[in-house]
Design a protein around this motif. Structure first.
Motif, PDB file in Angstrom:
ATOM      1  N   SER A  47      -3.976   0.316  -2.402  1.00  0.00           N
ATOM      2  CA  SER A  47      -3.461  -1.007  -2.047  1.00  0.00           C
ATOM      3  C   SER A  47      -3.492  -1.905  -3.267  1.00  0.00           C
ATOM      4  CB  SER A  47      -4.314  -1.636  -0.948  1.00  0.00           C
ATOM      5  OG  SER A  47      -4.296  -0.837   0.209  1.00  0.00           O
ATOM      6  N   THR A  73      -5.212   6.126   0.130  1.00  0.00           N
ATOM      7  CA  THR A  73      -4.301   4.995   0.223  1.00  0.00           C
ATOM      8  C   THR A  73      -4.669   4.052  -0.914  1.00  0.00           C
ATOM      9  OG1 THR A  73      -4.118   5.173   2.618  1.00  0.00           O
ATOM     10  CG2 THR A  73      -3.538   3.052   1.642  1.00  0.00           C
ATOM     11  N   ALA A 102       0.843  -1.197   0.000  1.00  0.00           N
ATOM     12  CA  ALA A 102       0.000   0.000   0.000  1.00  0.00           C
ATOM     13  C   ALA A 102       0.875   1.243   0.000  1.00  0.00           C
ATOM     14  CB  ALA A 102      -0.919   0.001   1.206  1.00  0.00           C
TER      15      ALA A 102
END
Length: 74
Positions: A50, A48, A2
């Motif tokens: 991932s 974020t 991530a």
């Protein structure tokens, strides 16, 4: 894996810049190597991203067949 950044914009495919000024290679590479991806927008701003990689080899493209284990494709 991530990574995070302050930009609220989700990653997107774009034409690679072959002279190296603006990129365009990263998201293409991530989506090729990942089984799946996720983008989480943070309440404080940014996001974020991932990526969940395929085991041992790149994931096959949708609609393509992966040879059985132990056999090579031609």
């Amino acid at each position: 894996m991530a990574v995070g950044d302050a930009s609220p914009q989700a990653p997107r495919m774009r034409a690679p810049d072959l002279i190296g000024a603006t990129g365009g290679f990263g998201w293409r590479m991530v989506t090729h190597l990942a089984r799946t991806t996720a983008v989480i927008h943070l309440p404080t701003g940014g996001k974020t991203v991932s990526a969940f990689p395929c085991p041992l080899a790149p994931c096959p493209l949708p609609g393509s067949a992966r040879p059985p284990s132990g056999q090579k494709s031609h």
